[in-house]
Design a protein around this motif. Structure first.
Motif, PDB file in Angstrom:
ATOM      1  N   GLU A  54     -19.788  -3.413 -82.469  1.00  0.00           N
ATOM      2  CA  GLU A  54     -20.708  -4.519 -82.192  1.00  0.00           C
ATOM      3  C   GLU A  54     -20.569  -5.000 -80.744  1.00  0.00           C
ATOM      4  N   GLN A  55     -19.317  -5.105 -80.261  1.00  0.00           N
ATOM      5  CA  GLN A  55     -19.105  -5.508 -78.868  1.00  0.00           C
ATOM      6  C   GLN A  55     -19.714  -4.503 -77.903  1.00  0.00           C
ATOM      7  N   VAL A  56     -19.533  -3.226 -78.180  1.00  0.00           N
ATOM      8  CA  VAL A  56     -20.077  -2.186 -77.302  1.00  0.00           C
ATOM      9  C   VAL A  56     -21.596  -2.235 -77.301  1.00  0.00           C
ATOM     10  N   ALA A  57     -22.195  -2.455 -78.471  1.00  0.00           N
ATOM     11  CA  ALA A  57     -23.652  -2.505 -78.559  1.00  0.00           C
ATOM     12  C   ALA A  57     -24.216  -3.682 -77.782  1.00  0.00           C
TER      13      ALA A  57
END
Length: 405
Positions: free
Chosen positions: A352-355
């Motif tokens: 989620e953080q990467v997205a």
């Protein structure tokens, strides 16, 4: 009479030098927040935060910068440099380095000055870095701790700061810069000295000469063209074209006209190299919010290249700290618990953080290397355990063999 002479002398000096005392206006902030003239480290630990002063100490002039210590347990650097953007104390030309253990040191161009493990520092101390002539001095509470002479300190300098641990502060930063008065305006042209702060003394030996056939290059650099203008700009219908000065034929139109409707350009060319001097560049959808990011180049559909090199701030940003004594390696049980609870490895961003935020390659490589190096430590631990079990198994077999006999 003596007092009158002293007063007149002081008055003359004050007219020659205009003293500018001001609070820092922080600029180029990276990994930190500015509140007034106080700077505070945010983000994450590491030499990845800093800022510079918006004002500069003019070349060949005296002046100082100073700060008030607000805490003495976090590493930081403060000093003078030819650039107003820094995140590591060892890149500052003339730096006072504050260790997290309350000790002051002097670093110049990344090197610790011999004999400059100077003093302890405490909350409330006023720390100053000063240039007088060609001497740089480092002071605490008005007392000189260390000085360096005969160094190349005659250029424009900025006040800069860099910080290591989150919460480190550069408190109440101030400066006092003395700037010499500029030369007078001359009646026969625009004197070069006026642009660089050199008093031409009422005459203009390098004044621009007016040429009948255009504006001559020499005039802009202080060379008298002697009545002829071999490098004169060609006159175009909408102004005097820059291309004529660089040997580029404008073909009858003047898109880059100087003084005309075309204006100047922020793109410059040197040989086969092209340099963009101002703002950001992006290729693709212009409606994207590129201006609010820290990046200077954006390409909407990607970049294809044969080689890519990513610069790392310093050795401390690489993951070899895993192999240093005292590193706390999580147990495999703790790793399993973390995975079960959060769905990803410890110290690795989630999907989620990467997205939402993307991946900073310069930070992601050290993160992945940390996982590889920790895995090696786990393998070494397991190997030691296997060796111990093999030895124990051998001893047990010998004991059983004796009893059977």
């Amino acid at each position: 009479m003596k007092h009158l002479f002293s007063f007149l002398l002081l008055l003359s000096i004050s007219q020659l030098l205009s003293s500018q005392n001001f609070d820092f206006i922080w600029t180029n902030t990276v990994g930190c927040n500015a509140s007034g003239n106080t700077l505070t480290k945010t983000g994450s630990n590491g030499w990845n935060g800093g800022a510079g002063s918006e004002n500069e100490l003019a070349a060949n002039t005296d002046g100082w910068i100073e700060m008030t210590v607000q805490e003495n347990t976090k590493g930081k650097g403060f000093g003078l440099d030819i650039s107003s953007s820094h995140t590591n104390y060892n890149t500052i030309d003339f730096a006072m380095f504050f260790t997290g253990s309350g000790v002051l040191r002097v670093y110049e161009n990344g090197s610790l000055k011999s004999g400059s493990n100077l003093s302890s520092y405490n909350v409330g101390d006023v720390i100053r870095v000063q240039r007088s002539g060609t001497t740089i001095s480092y002071q605490k509470n008005g007392n000189e701790l260390f000085s360096t002479t005969g160094i190349n300190a005659n250029t424009i300098l900025y006040g800069v700061a860099s910080m290591n641990q989150v919460g480190a502060t550069i408190g109440s930063a101030k400066a006092s810069f003395n700037v010499p008065s500029t030369g007078p305006t001359c009646t026969d042209g625009i004197q070069n000295g006026d642009e660089t702060g050199i008093d031409c003394g009422g005459s203009c030996p390098n004044a621009c000469a007016t040429c009948s056939d255009g504006i001559q290059n020499g005039d802009e650099t202080g060379i008298d063209c002697g009545g002829s203008c071999p490098n004169a700009c060609a006159t175009c219908s909408d102004g005097i074209q820059n291309g004529d000065e660089t040997g580029i034929d404008c073909g009858g139109s003047c898109p880059n006209a100087c003084g005309g409707s075309g204006g100047s350009t922020v793109w410059t060319q040197s040989g086969n190299d092209i340099h963009y001097s101002d703002g950001k560049v992006w290729i693709g959808d212009v409606s994207l919010d590129v201006a609010s990011t820290d990046y200077n180049l954006f390409v909407e559909k990607g970049i294809m290249t044969e080689r890519l090199k990513v610069a790392i701030e310093g050795s401390g940003d690489w993951a070899d700290y895993v192999f240093k004594n005292g590193y706390q390696l999580m147990s495999l049980e703790e790793v399993r618990t973390h995975i079960a609870q959060y769905g990803h490895l410890p110290n690795v961003p989630s999907a989620e953080q990467v997205a939402n935020q993307g991946i900073d390659v310069s930070k992601m490589f050290p993160i992945l290397l940390r996982q590889i190096e920790e895995n090696k430590l786990y393998l070494i631990q397991m190997n030691e355990q296997i060796k111990a079990l093999k030895e124990e198994n051998t001893q047990l077999k010998k004991q059983i063999s004796k009893k059977v006999k």
